[in-house]
Design an enzyme around this catalytic site. Structure first.
Site, short mmCIF file in Angstrom:
data_model
loop_
_atom_site.label_atom_id
_atom_site.label_comp_id
_atom_site.label_asym_id
_atom_site.label_seq_id
_atom_site.Cartn_x
_atom_site.Cartn_y
_atom_site.Cartn_z
N GLY A 112 4.00 10.31 -11.56
CA GLY A 112 3.48 10.25 -12.91
C GLY A 112 2.46 11.34 -13.14
N HIS A 113 2.63 12.11 -14.22
CA HIS A 113 1.68 13.15 -14.58
C HIS A 113 1.03 12.76 -15.91
CE1 HIS A 113 3.92 16.48 -12.10
NE2 HIS A 113 3.36 15.55 -11.37
N THR A 136 7.53 2.98 -4.02
CA THR A 136 7.48 2.46 -5.39
C THR A 136 8.70 1.61 -5.72
OG1 THR A 136 8.52 4.47 -6.22
CG2 THR A 136 6.11 4.41 -6.22
N ASP A 155 -1.47 12.87 -6.98
CA ASP A 155 -2.46 12.40 -7.97
C ASP A 155 -3.68 13.31 -8.04
OD1 ASP A 155 -0.87 9.97 -8.32
OD2 ASP A 155 -1.73 9.30 -6.43
N ILE A 183 -14.38 17.01 -10.72
CA ILE A 183 -15.70 17.23 -10.15
C ILE A 183 -16.75 16.39 -10.88
CG2 ILE A 183 -16.10 19.25 -11.62
CD1 ILE A 183 -17.32 18.98 -8.00
N GLN A 196 3.97 14.58 -6.31
CA GLN A 196 3.28 14.21 -5.07
C GLN A 196 2.44 15.38 -4.51
OE1 GLN A 196 6.96 13.44 -4.95
NE2 GLN A 196 6.57 11.49 -5.91
N ALA A 246 -0.36 6.44 -12.32
CA ALA A 246 0.21 6.64 -13.65
C ALA A 246 1.57 5.97 -13.78
CB ALA A 246 0.34 8.13 -13.94
N LYS A 274 -2.41 17.52 -11.18
CA LYS A 274 -1.51 18.66 -11.40
C LYS A 274 -1.14 18.81 -12.87
CE LYS A 274 1.47 17.13 -8.34
NZ LYS A 274 0.64 16.08 -7.71
#
Length: 424
Positions: free
Chosen positions: A40-41, A130, A13, A332, A224, A299, A16
């Site tokens: 999830g992306h 999951t 998470d 950031i 991951q 996600a 990426k």
């Protein structure tokens, strides 16, 4: 042409997908090399959010070809649903998405067994899976009883599937008091999957090698992060594959000499989903505040992520394991609300400072922090390093020094345009 790898440096998470999206505009082929639909992306493009699970997020670029590598475990039903949804969004998925013939297939019984095992564990022994069957499918792979995409081309596929279903039904009924599954129903779903992707099945090592020799640019994408690597993460609270650099070679078939750049993705703080040790975790109101500021929810599952301060021991471990050549720092902007920002700079255990990130006993370490001043200014969308507040630049440079690898990319917001590239 050389290949580039994007790897998560924390517990997943890290953002990426946004970095991959940023790099995809200059990439010809994107390869997903491990994991399954448990990842999830999320990519935000012109204010619209796209969530990817199995399909590489680079599919949204016209010029890219996307590849599902042999290291992935592929749920045929979920995969087709995801592809159809993206197709409806206007992306020609089936025209430019290739699948390794050595990619293992994940079936409904994998998820049922995964869920039953997790549910039957004592509270202090739960992994936080999951429950999508990822680990069970990888176990079948290692037990050499799994079925692969290429097996769909063989005449004995139906017989082999029936044998596997019979074996899993015995486990479901006798061990977990579950109900038997129908091999016929599973086969129908697999046939639908095959009818849509049969022209997309390839030998990935051969294909990728030939494309590299032809001068194509390849980007390797994992799911991951390093802290969840089955060998180098916080075992047993890990995923069931290798998200790290070694896993990229194995899960794609690309030889090591082609890889010239390894970009580590890290948040400006730390998050984790599921169980397992987390030295810098914030609890109560502090943890909830950071979670809310960062919108830290999974996600794939929607689960709230555990949140904490930046941990340089985790990053130095990721540098060591992955051979990182540069860092991309994400989110950031989330820290803009803080007066003071603590950073974990070392661990102690039993009064002794540790030399490195430990393989065991992470839950017993005492964290040594160094505190940095905040900037208390909204930096969302700033696209130039020199325009950042001085305290923000100091924080970034301090992280760079503590990690020991240069930070070449900074994300200052959710959209693809909110990125500061190298050259600052």
């Amino acid at each position: 042409m050389p290949a580039t790898l994007v790897v998560g440096t924390q517990w997943g998470d890290e953002g990426k997908a946004k970095v991959i999206d940023y790099l995809s505009k200059d990439t010809d082929i994107i390869v997903r090399y491990q994991g399954g639909a448990n990842a999830g992306h999320t990519v935000v493009v012109h204010g619209k959010k796209y969530v990817f699970h199995l399909v590489p997020s680079g599919i949204i670029y016209d010029q890219t070809v996307c590849v599902i590598g042999n290291g992935v475990v592929l749920d045929p039903t979920f995969f087709i649903e995801e592809c159809d949804k993206l197709q409806a969004e206007g992306f020609p998925v089936y025209e430019k998405l290739l699948i390794s013939d050595a990619c293992h297939l994940l079936f409904p019984f994998h998820g049922l067994i995964d869920s039953a095992r997790e549910s039957s564990c004592a509270p202090d022994r739960k992994i936080g899976t999951t429950k999508k069957g990822i680990g069970i499918c990888y176990a079948d792979k290692m037990m050499r009883i799994g079925l692969r995409v290429g097996d769909l081309l063989e005449n004995d596929f139906e017989t082999r599937l029936q044998h596997l279903v019979d074996e899993k039904n015995r486990e479901l009924v006798k061990l977990y008091d579950g109900e038997e599954l129908s091999a016929k129903d599973i086969l129908e779903n697999v046939k639908r999957f095959y009818s849509k992707i049969q022209k997309n099945i390839i030998n990935t090592p051969y294909y990728l090698e030939s494309q590299l020799k032809a001068g194509k640019k390849i980007l390797l994408e994992g799911a991951q992060g390093t802290g969840l690597d089955v060998d180098f993460g916080t075992y047993p609270y890990v995923t069931s594959s290798n998200p790290t650099t070694g896993g990229a070679f194995i899960g794609s078939g690309i030889a090591f000499h082609h890889l010239k750049s390894v970009i580590g993705i890290t948040k400006a703080y730390t998050t984790r989903v599921g169980e397992g040790p987390f030295p810098t975790e914030l609890h109560g109101e502090e943890g909830e505040r950071l979670r809310t500021l960062g919108a830290e929810y999974g996600a794939t599952t929607g689960r709230p992520r555990r949140c904490g301060w930046f941990d340089t021991e985790v990053l130095r471990h990721a540098v060591r394991i992955n051979g990182l050549t540069s860092i991309a720092l994400t989110k950031i902007d989330v820290l803009s609300a803080y007066d003071k920002i603590p950073v974990a700079v070392a661990y102690e255990r039993n009064g002794k400072k540790l030399d490195c990130f430990p393989s065991q006993g992470l839950d017993q370490v005492k964290v040594i922090y160094e505190e940095f001043p905040g900037w208390k200014t909204d930096i969302t969308g700033i696209g130039e390093f020199d325009k950042l507040p001085a305290a923000c630049k100091d924080y970034i440079r301090a992280l760079e020094k503590l990690i020991g690898v240069r930070i070449d990319l900074i994300s200052t917001g959710p959209d693809r345009k909110d990125t500061i590239a190298s050259g600052f």
